[in-house]
Design a protein around this motif. Structure first.
Motif, PDB file in Angstrom:
ATOM      1  N   ASN A 109      -6.032   9.160 -34.259  1.00 21.09           N
ATOM      2  CA  ASN A 109      -5.644   9.607 -35.595  1.00 21.09           C
ATOM      3  C   ASN A 109      -5.525  11.128 -35.589  1.00 21.09           C
ATOM      4  O   ASN A 109      -6.441  11.841 -35.967  1.00 21.09           O
ATOM      5  N   THR A 113       0.305  11.479 -35.698  1.00 19.84           N
ATOM      6  CA  THR A 113       0.542  10.245 -36.453  1.00 19.84           C
ATOM      7  C   THR A 113       0.990  10.555 -37.867  1.00 19.84           C
ATOM      8  O   THR A 113       1.689   9.759 -38.484  1.00 19.84           O
ATOM      9  N   GLN A 114       0.610  11.690 -38.386  1.00 18.04           N
ATOM     10  CA  GLN A 114       1.003  12.067 -39.736  1.00 18.04           C
ATOM     11  C   GLN A 114       2.402  12.676 -39.790  1.00 18.04           C
ATOM     12  O   GLN A 114       3.075  12.605 -40.811  1.00 18.04           O
ATOM     13  N   LEU A 125       1.097   4.282 -43.650  1.00 25.21           N
ATOM     14  CA  LEU A 125       0.333   4.719 -42.494  1.00 25.21           C
ATOM     15  C   LEU A 125      -1.180   4.651 -42.714  1.00 25.21           C
ATOM     16  O   LEU A 125      -1.924   4.385 -41.775  1.00 25.21           O
ATOM     17  N   THR A 129      -4.284   3.941 -39.948  1.00 25.72           N
ATOM     18  CA  THR A 129      -5.202   4.979 -39.471  1.00 25.72           C
ATOM     19  C   THR A 129      -6.644   4.487 -39.408  1.00 25.72           C
ATOM     20  O   THR A 129      -7.443   5.047 -38.663  1.00 25.72           O
ATOM     21  N   LEU A 132      -7.376   3.595 -35.844  1.00 21.75           N
ATOM     22  CA  LEU A 132      -7.172   4.608 -34.820  1.00 21.75           C
ATOM     23  C   LEU A 132      -8.476   5.313 -34.492  1.00 21.75           C
ATOM     24  O   LEU A 132      -9.346   5.482 -35.355  1.00 21.75           O
ATOM     25  N   SER A 134     -10.860   8.431 -33.788  1.00 22.48           N
ATOM     26  CA  SER A 134     -10.888   9.798 -34.307  1.00 22.48           C
ATOM     27  C   SER A 134     -10.667  10.787 -33.164  1.00 22.48           C
ATOM     28  O   SER A 134     -10.897  10.472 -31.990  1.00 22.48           O
TER      29      SER A 134
END
Length: 191
Positions: A109, A113-114, A125, A129, A132, A134
């Motif tokens: 994350n 991904t953003q 999304l 997340t 995902l 960290s």
């Protein structure tokens, strides 16, 4: 990260492959004298490439290194890891007192991904997340691999849990193809 087609640097190297392969190993080449010196002084000398070991498209295509003849985003995404897999094998053989690791961070994350999806996908999304890893957890796994006594010297291909990847998923056995890749790489980064 880009989904554009072949996008060459001023040297004619695709930018994705420049980032995923050529620049990494050029950096390693520049540091090798220091790694060798550390090793000869009794210190541990390790190098780690973080990408996607064991995910290449198969055996090296020795007729199209750099994907200048038959480029696709998928081929570029798979060829970079394959080149790294082969260089880990080759450099581990050439420098037996240094550790060369190619590791997969898994799904993390991160800001990537953003930032890769269009704005209208971003609300979708959030649930993803939750599954995902960290950034800090990923960093701990990567650091544990780098410091693990089991990976002190040699070549290693590891997954996101720092377990060895099955050699059946790696295409690093053909020494002739590896030598051709090294020759291609040397020619491309000789600037």
């Amino acid at each position: 990260m880009t989904m554009n087609g072949f996008d060459p640097t001023s040297e004619g190297i695709d930018k994705k492959l420049a980032l995923h392969f050529y620049s990494r190993w050029k950096f390693v080449d520049e540091l090798l004298p220091l790694l060798e010196k550390a090793s000869s002084d009794g210190e541990e000398a390790r190098m780690m490439s973080i990408l996607a070991p064991g995910t290449s498209l198969g055996a090296l295509d020795t007729t199209d290194f750099g994907l200048k003849k038959n480029y696709s985003v998928t081929r570029a995404a798979r060829q970079g890891p394959g080149y790294n897999d082969n260089f880990v094998a080759e450099y581990a053989a050439r420098h037996p007192n240094v550790s060369f690791i190619h590791i997969n961070p898994g799904a993390v994350n991160s800001s990537l991904t953003q930032n890769i999806l269009p704005w209208y996908f971003k609300p979708l999304l959030f649930p993803v997340t939750l599954f995902l890893r960290s950034i800090s957890d990923c960093g701990e796994y990567m650091t544990s691999a780098l410091l693990n006594p089991a990976y002190k010297t040699g070549g290693f291909w590891l997954n996101q849990s720092v377990d060895s990847i099955s050699t059946s998923r790696l295409y690093v056995g053909d020494e002739d193809a590896r030598q051709k890749l090294v020759e291609h790489y040397t020619k491309e980064v000789a600037f």
